[in-house]
Structures are given as structure tokens and as C-alpha cells.
Motif scaffolding. Sequence first.
Motif, PDB file in Angstrom:
ATOM      1  N   THR A 261       0.342   1.063   2.308  1.00 18.82           N
ATOM      2  CA  THR A 261       0.983   2.681   2.539  1.00 18.82           C
ATOM      3  C   THR A 261       2.680   2.524   3.421  1.00 18.82           C
ATOM      4  OG1 THR A 261      -0.654   3.270   3.983  1.00 18.82           O
ATOM      5  CG2 THR A 261       0.305   4.085   1.533  1.00 18.82           C
ATOM      6  N   GLU A 262       1.988   1.135   4.822  1.00 20.00           N
ATOM      7  CA  GLU A 262       2.668   1.654   5.167  1.00 20.00           C
ATOM      8  C   GLU A 262       4.035   0.207   5.074  1.00 20.00           C
ATOM      9  OE1 GLU A 262       0.980   1.336   9.180  1.00 20.00           O
ATOM     10  OE2 GLU A 262       0.436   3.205   8.738  1.00 20.00           O
ATOM     11  N   ASN A 263       3.460  -0.504   4.378  1.00 20.40           N
ATOM     12  CA  ASN A 263       4.702  -1.561   3.938  1.00 20.40           C
ATOM     13  C   ASN A 263       5.500  -1.700   2.512  1.00 20.40           C
ATOM     14  OD1 ASN A 263       3.856  -4.408   6.148  1.00 20.40           O
ATOM     15  ND2 ASN A 263       1.774  -3.464   5.772  1.00 20.40           N
ATOM     16  N   PHE A 264       5.170  -1.415   1.792  1.00 19.21           N
ATOM     17  CA  PHE A 264       5.783  -0.696   0.995  1.00 19.21           C
ATOM     18  C   PHE A 264       6.148   0.150   1.407  1.00 19.21           C
ATOM     19  CE2 PHE A 264       3.776  -3.704  -2.867  1.00 19.21           C
ATOM     20  CZ  PHE A 264       3.215  -4.854  -1.891  1.00 19.21           C
ATOM     21  N   ASN A 268      13.105   5.776  -3.676  1.00 18.86           N
ATOM     22  CA  ASN A 268      13.306   5.655  -4.593  1.00 18.86           C
ATOM     23  C   ASN A 268      12.957   3.855  -3.769  1.00 18.86           C
ATOM     24  OD1 ASN A 268      14.581   4.083  -7.391  1.00 18.86           O
ATOM     25  ND2 ASN A 268      16.119   4.942  -6.601  1.00 18.86           N
ATOM     26  N   ALA A 269      11.922   3.961  -3.924  1.00 14.64           N
ATOM     27  CA  ALA A 269      12.354   2.171  -3.231  1.00 14.64           C
ATOM     28  C   ALA A 269      12.324   1.826  -2.423  1.00 14.64           C
ATOM     29  CB  ALA A 269      12.095   1.080  -4.239  1.00 14.64           C
ATOM     30  N   LYS A 437      10.754  -3.451   0.103  1.00 19.17           N
ATOM     31  CA  LYS A 437      11.668  -4.303   1.224  1.00 19.17           C
ATOM     32  C   LYS A 437      10.859  -4.414   2.040  1.00 19.17           C
ATOM     33  CE  LYS A 437      13.423  -1.733  -2.135  1.00 19.17           C
ATOM     34  NZ  LYS A 437      14.394  -3.470  -3.302  1.00 19.17           N
ATOM     35  N   LEU A 438      11.922  -5.773   3.127  1.00 18.56           N
ATOM     36  CA  LEU A 438      10.662  -6.728   3.751  1.00 18.56           C
ATOM     37  C   LEU A 438      11.948  -7.014   4.644  1.00 18.56           C
ATOM     38  CD1 LEU A 438       8.305  -8.334   1.645  1.00 18.56           C
ATOM     39  CD2 LEU A 438       7.556  -7.006   3.506  1.00 18.56           C
ATOM     40  N   ASP A 595      18.513  -5.505  -1.153  1.00 20.01           N
ATOM     41  CA  ASP A 595      17.975  -5.337  -0.119  1.00 20.01           C
ATOM     42  C   ASP A 595      16.969  -5.492  -0.112  1.00 20.01           C
ATOM     43  OD1 ASP A 595      17.451  -3.660  -2.706  1.00 20.01           O
ATOM     44  OD2 ASP A 595      17.276  -1.788  -1.740  1.00 20.01           O
ATOM     45  N   HIS A 596      16.643  -6.587  -0.913  1.00 20.65           N
ATOM     46  CA  HIS A 596      14.915  -6.583  -1.134  1.00 20.65           C
ATOM     47  C   HIS A 596      14.612  -7.554   0.590  1.00 20.65           C
ATOM     48  CE1 HIS A 596      10.653  -7.394  -2.285  1.00 20.65           C
ATOM     49  NE2 HIS A 596      11.125  -9.289  -1.988  1.00 20.65           N
ATOM     50  N   TRP A 597      14.901  -7.733   0.688  1.00 19.60           N
ATOM     51  CA  TRP A 597      14.970  -8.772   2.566  1.00 19.60           C
ATOM     52  C   TRP A 597      16.372  -7.932   3.282  1.00 19.60           C
ATOM     53  CZ3 TRP A 597      14.817 -12.395  -1.542  1.00 19.60           C
ATOM     54  CH2 TRP A 597      13.149 -12.924  -1.441  1.00 19.60           C
TER      55      TRP A 597
END
Lengths: 663, 174
Positions: A261-264, A268-269, A437-438, A595-597
Amino acid sequence: MRYAETGYNLEIDLSRGNIERVETDPRDTELYLGGLGTNAKIIWDRVPPETEPFSPDNLLIFSAGLLGGTPATGANRTMVTSISPQTRLFAYSMMGGFWAPELKFAGYDKVILRGKSPNLVYIWIHNDKVEIRDASHLQGKGSVEVQDLIKQELNEPNAQVAAIGLAGENKVYFASIEQGRSSCSRQGLGAVMGSKNVKAIAVRGTRDINIAKPDEFIELINEVLEYIKWRNENPIPNYMPILAGLGSPQEMKHDDEKWHTENFVWGNARYRRKGFWTKEIAEDWKESMATMQRRLISCFNCPMKCGATISPPGQPTYMMKCFTKLTYTMAAFANLEFGLGIAQSATEYGVDGYSAPQVMAFALELLEAGILTDHDFPGMPPDSEGRFHWLLDRIVRREGIGDILADGTYWAAEKIGNGAHEYAHNNIKKHEQLPLKLSMLDPIYYLMYCTNEKVTITQIEGNFPQAPFATQEEREAFVSNWIQAPNERIKQYVLDWEPRTAPYFPTPDMCCEIVDWMERMHYIDDAVGMCAGLSAFPLKPPYHIHNYPKLISAATGIEMDEETLIQTTKRYRNLVRANNIIRGMRRIDEVPPEDHWKKRFPELEKELLDKYYKYKGWNNDGVPTKETLHDLGLDYVAEEFEKRGIYSETPSYEISAEKEKEV
Amino acid sequence: MSKKIIKTIKIDADKCNGCRACEVVCAAFHATPKYSSVNPARSRIRLIRDPIKDIFLPVYAGELATAECMGRDKYILDGKEYEECAFCRASCPSRDIFKEPDSGLPLKCDMCEGEKEPLCVKWCLEEALIYEEREEDVEEEVKPDEIEQGLQSLLDKHGLEKLVDTLTRMSEKD
């Protein structure tokens, strides 16, 4: 006699109502093993790239794996293969459960559907007796309830039924095929099944599967079981608990969802909610799970309990798969009780638990941005939870805005226009991804995201640690009993991997070797029908590159060593890619979501992909070279590439660079 | 009095995960040659499984019943209704479990003779199946021999006088 496999496929022409039992060539088993491998060969041979996904000429293949139905623990996967309506590429989605072993016991390795039935039907396979039966009375039934209705109608409680719900019937691009506690969710294969007017395939088998070297085989499986027992008692130390054990992530077992819940990301992503996991939330969610969950359950012949039966208040019981637990909750900014409830409806409708919530959150973002307006959502309730239920109902019926959204975010954005593509931001190859998103680019994940043809990260990541261990002692402890490592070099990479070295360590050369190995393990699983949860996915699994050749050899009687197995997997891995290359996939398509990273490194990324393509024997545009194909005995692929001018075309990245200059 | 070993499989159905590994290993072990094939329809343990109703009930095969029961029992436990015959271990004409699929011959659990414990127990990592052995005292009854048994039934049927007469007549013929 054929060993491990049955040696027969069931060919069903739905247009003509013709059913044939066809003996397969044992040589194909040696070349492509089975499951995904032989599926890729059939698609190559019989589905030309011009074929539309919903054309009667498209095939829909349900395949057991080479070890499916043998005593091999966890060999229960069904590999479904076709051309995806969403990616318009070669699609292979898979499910666990009980269906594939039952098909083997009925005497078949695959069911190959072609054509299109004039009316809604289901298929009933009972050993030698195979029927196409009317399903008009089952139209609109939920994909879970219909499984029971069919079993009752056939008076066969032991039949296994794979079925679509309303979403599949209405050709929703992210419709699933549901079966038992599992589903084949990705890439819209439920829609292809719907396009063929097939509601379900029921199967019951009471035949033998033969084992070539029984004593050797059972000894190897007993070792596997012993190792599973040991691993269950010994989770990987110094590692996040949800990934420290075997199986798919144990979402049903663990209450602590701080990490997800805190990292994902939510909505809408989009939004990361640091500090979300408070004591109150933890208690509330624990309570929801405790009151609704009835039992942890498994697939055929597997001791891992990755699923659960869930009974939401006022709704029927259903069987939940791991991460669907959170996808609806997080997309709607809701609590767990909502998520477990809407997942019941979604399972009956038969939609993918990754794509569906994201499509709905995408629609609501477009509304907020003014790209869609209230007129597009007549009668939609004001609250987030109500809106999700409202949208889901419309999507699966293709009503109003639901008809556009039913094609997934990419194609919906294409139709909506007006900048909507900015909001379809979490796709790879037009397919919605896990909402993650990292910050810092991860070179290993970069390569997997780019080049995997399953288009789903959780089904391609694997045996190499996701992050470095903190201390030298921890690293040494990890490699000390790492029997699964393919060689000493890979162990050394773990030993040398220190925190805060990203994205330059592991180096591109190391990444090539690591990713290639992890991918190979998945390809073996997908051909033999093994659940990745006992093999390619977790750290230190019971199945690995060193015992797989012995297992395959003992089960089938085919001579197999590590070298042969590696060469064989390379062969059908390249055939999977060839199926996509002739459908136009090139380097420019092999990109993670932008925007993944947050921190990207264009030069390093280029170097990674350049090197990896080379390592794989592909040219700089991602096309397997003539030499590579020749070494694998795939000259027929090279000839087709040649004939279609693929080797002489301008590379995709040059064309796209030209276009950018013009703009 | 003498001692007799009673072998049992204690079934903790609440722990069953529904995977049917018990069926797989049973079928494989009893293949000829051992482990040369697998077919759960030949298994001597069967899982009655209905996940939606939370019914997970392993049952292992007992004695052959040549006729089906006239009256059947239905159990409702914890609100779950079990099908007729669910708890019965017989190979019986009323149903197709515990029969060889080809010949219809009855199947019966032999506790995997020669193994340390029944293999379904070994393969059930959930510990839903627990093997137990206990000693029981058995009364030594004096068993009548075959002739005595036969004569007893003739005696019951025809009475002592007729039996003696017949025996006398038969011996005179010799």
C-alpha cells in the motif's frame, strides 16, 4: 508409447462442428517440449500475421504442459495461446487450478479451437466422447456460477470447467477465462473465446499418464517435496516477508500490507501514499480479511496455498487470486472490504484484475481532467466505490462509455483523443501493467520490462534477488546454499552487489546474463506446465536448471541435459519472438512506461538493450538474426523474415528518430 | 486374548487445501510397475471437493459393498450439507468412486503396504491426513472348522433326526 504427454491434440472446428483427435509428432516434443513451446509452433504454422484477433481463422489453444498431470508437484498450469485483441501480438496467458491435468487424464495435450460457432456453445470432453453443446441458456451467466451449472447439467461433479463471463461474451479486451481458483486473465483471451462463441470447456478424464522411468522420477519428486517442506520452514532471511517464501506472493496469508500500500501506487497508477499503513488501517483490514476469508486453498497437486475462498457480506463465495486483493481497493482509494466485494462481481463477469481497475480509474481521471464530461457518465453515483461498480457494469455490457473503455486504456484513449493518451500511461505494448512507480532505474527490471513477451512483470521476474543484501555476511549466507544458481558467476554478482550502487550495478553485461537466466526458467515452466510459484518466480525454488533436465528426462524418456534444455528453450523462446516480429513488433515497442522510474538514464538504457539484444542473438532492432535462427534449427523462420523483407527494412528506431526530427 | 494392530488415517478435514496430491501419489504407487503411471480415477483415496461450499473431505476406500444402502444419510456440519454417501468408504454400486475405471473392479486402501506410512499421508504437507497405529486386544474365539460349519447349517435347516438318518443311510451304502 508416449510418456508424460498423451501424444494427442483435440482439433475442434467450430464453424463446421467438426471434432478430430490428432496424433502429434514426437519430434516436436523434443524440439519444443510442449505447452507454450508447441503452442508457439502451431501459431507460427497456422496463423498468418494478417489474421485479425477476432477472425474465425485465429486459433485459441488450451494446452497442458509436458509434465502436467504427472506426479510432479505443481505441474498444473494451462497455457492458453492466441493473438491478443489488445496488443495484437502473440499472447500467452496461463492459469493454475485443475483443468490441464484433467485434460491429460482425458487423453489430450491440447484443445485447439478454430473457426466460429454460429451460436453460443460449450464443449464437453469426456475421455473419447467429445461434444459441442448448446449454451444459449447459459448466456450472461457468471464465469464461476456457470461452472457449477454445467457440472450439474452433465451430472459430473468431477468435471473441470474453464469458462468466460459476460465480459468475454461481449469481447471486452481484458476479459479473462476463469476456472476453479484460477484464471487466465492477461491479454484478453476471454474475448477471443467469446468471439468464437464458446462459453466454456468442460473436461473429465479417467485415463493414465505414463512415466518413462518411474523410480527415478518419483525419487526426484520426493526430493522436491522435501525441499518445499524445508523452504516453508526456512524463509529467506533479511528479505521482505511477502517474497521470502515459495508460491506466488502469499497475499491471502499475510495481513500486513504496508509494503504494497505504501510502495505501489493508487488511483490510475498515480499516487504513492507514504504513511498510509496506520495502526487503525492495519486493524480494519485484518478484520475484513478475517471475517470474509474462509479457507486458504491450492491448485492441483500443490501444497502452496496461494488462493483463498472469500465470502463478502451479502454476496456469493468466490475464489480469490493473490494481488486482486488490492488492485480494486487501490484504484478506487477504498478500503479492503470494498476491494474484496467488487472482486466477486469482477470474477463472475470475468475480467483481468490488473487491467479492469486501472481502466476505471483512467476513466475517472479523464472526467476530472474535463476530457470526458458528466454526459459520458449519465446516472453515475457520486462516491468512488459506487462509481467503480457503475463503471464495471457498463464495461462488461459495453454500454455507453463502457463500450469505449472495454477496449482498454490504449484503444480507449485512441478513440477519445483530446490528450487522453497522457492518461493511458501505465502500459507496455498497449497492455496495462501493475501499478508500480519507482524512483531509481533498475537495470534488471528495465530489460525484463522491455523484452518480455508475456507483458506482465510478475510472471517474468524471478530467481535473482530484487535488491542487494545490506551486509557481506548476509550476502555470503544467501549464496552459501544457493543450489539454484546456474553458475558461480551469478553467485559472485550477489556477493559483489552493495547497496546504493544503482543503476550501474549489476553492470549491463551481468544484467544480460541474469535476465537471460531468469527468463529461461519461466520458459521452461511454461512449456512443462509448472507453476512459476515453485520455480521461476521465488528465490530458491524446488525446481531449477539443475534438476529440470533430470525430471524431464525421467518423465518423458527424452535424453536431456542442461545444455540440451537450454538450447531447446532458446528455440521456442525465439519462435515466440518470431510470432511477434512478423506482427510488426520492433525495438521501439520495447519500452517500459515512461514514468515507471523517476530517474532515467537514456544512455545506460540504450547500452543495456544494445547488449541484451546482442547477447540474445538478435539484431539491433530486436529481430533474431539468420545465424541465431540457423543454430536453433529455425531456418524456416529466417526464410519467412527474408521473404517479408524484415532483414532489409530500415530499423524502427531510425524511422522514429526521423519522425521526431520532422516534428 | 491376543494383540492386533489397527491402522487408521485420521482425517482433519479443516486442514485440507483441496490439492488432491493424496489422489496423485496413491494412483501412482498402486500402478504396475509402481509409479509407472498416474490416474486419480484409480486412487484409493478421493477428495470430495466443493470449494464454494467449503467442502473438502478426503475419504479413503474401505470394504466392497455388493448392494447399495436403501436408506442414505445426509450430514449437515457447520452449516455445510454433505452429499449422500460422502462419508462412506465403501466401493458400492451406487457410485463410481473406488472402482477401477476400466474394469469396474473394487479398490480398497491397503495403507501402502511395505511403506513406512501411507503415501497420501506423506504427501499431505498440510497434515490433514495423520497416520496412527494402535494395538487392540482381540478375543480369541474358537473357530469351527469347515465340516462342522456345514453340518451346523444342515442341522439348522433339517433338524437332528433327519440329519442322523441321512448320515446313517449314506454310511451303510459304503
